[in-house]
Design an enzyme around this catalytic site. Sequence first.
Site, PDB file in Angstrom:
ATOM      1  CB  CYS A 232      -0.875   0.044   1.230  1.00 46.95           C
ATOM      2  SG  CYS A 232      -0.386   0.059   2.919  1.00 46.95           S
TER       3      CYS A 232
ATOM      4  CG  HIS B  85      -4.215  -0.257   3.713  1.00 45.61           C
ATOM      5  ND1 HIS B  85      -3.567  -1.285   3.158  1.00 45.61           N
ATOM      6  CD2 HIS B  85      -5.188   0.381   2.874  1.00 45.61           C
ATOM      7  CE1 HIS B  85      -4.301  -1.124   1.941  1.00 45.61           C
ATOM      8  NE2 HIS B  85      -4.971  -0.554   1.767  1.00 45.61           N
TER       9      HIS B  85
ATOM     10  CG  HIS C 113      -6.771   0.183  -1.511  1.00 45.67           C
ATOM     11  ND1 HIS C 113      -6.745  -0.419  -0.640  1.00 45.67           N
ATOM     12  CD2 HIS C 113      -7.697  -0.121  -2.367  1.00 45.67           C
ATOM     13  CE1 HIS C 113      -7.803  -1.426  -0.512  1.00 45.67           C
ATOM     14  NE2 HIS C 113      -8.433  -0.905  -1.573  1.00 45.67           N
TER      15      HIS C 113
END
Length: 319
Positions: A234, A283, A295
Amino acid sequence: MRGRVPVAAGLAAVVLLTPLAGAQADPKPTLAQAKAKLNRLNAQADKLVDRYNAAGEKWKSAKKKYLALNDDYKKQNARVEALRSGLVTMAVSSYQVGGIGTWGVFYNPDPDTMLSGLATYNHISAERIGRLQQYEGAIQGLKDRRDETKAVYAEAAKVRSELADEKKKVDKLVNEQMKLLRSLGTYNPGNPNSAGVAYKGSASGNALSALQFAYKQVGKPYRYGGSGPDSWDCSGLVQASWAAGGVGLPRTSYEQWAWGASRRVSLDALQPGDLLFHAGFGHVGLYAGDGKVVHAPQTGDVVKIVTLAEYHAIGAVRP
């Protein structure tokens, strides 16, 4: 006695034909259970991998600093040794020919011992001895800096090694989940050579460049520690995307959140290109506008575009 034989035989048959409770196979997990377990593992892994990435960055920075100082140390040391050699050569030559009187007095087969004696005799090449002392002082300071940096490098390498061991443990668990997802037909290996999709949102300027880059990664696999070009995690995706937009971001999601301490924005005022964080800040993704987020989600999945409602953001940063 004869009447008991059929009974015993019958009991034996019942025992043989009746499966033991402990030998029964566990029921196959449902898809929902498998995904829930994978999500729990990924939540744990997000934190560990973020720490691993941070340690890797610390290790690379410390190594670079150490190598630069060590190279400088070698150059300075070569200059000192050249001067030392010149002094020794002059002293030996004078001793052999018996010239300049007192040179021979200080001759010693051990160069360091002889130079120590020469340094106390201020009538002989005072300028040269002064230069030697100057260089030796400089090289000692440089050596101290090099040793200090080497210690930092060694500690960073130790941390990186320890975290790599922890990462292997998590990888093992996640690999088990990937096998389960494969058996359920839900594992997505992705395409490392994916050309992605075109960004057609409302972003402009640097944010447009960042999102155009991110969208070109759609379809590529998620991988822990991945920083492209064929796979991403990420924060690696976010860092590279904004690098394409001309903005340098730290490597990990926690560092990116800290970096944006003075750049945080309300979730009610999002703009394309904003960094979006999950609970725990382990994240991060990019807001693409129109209620969409791009993402790199988790193991067994690919870089993708999801709705803002699916993403469950708790904080945002505007680069």
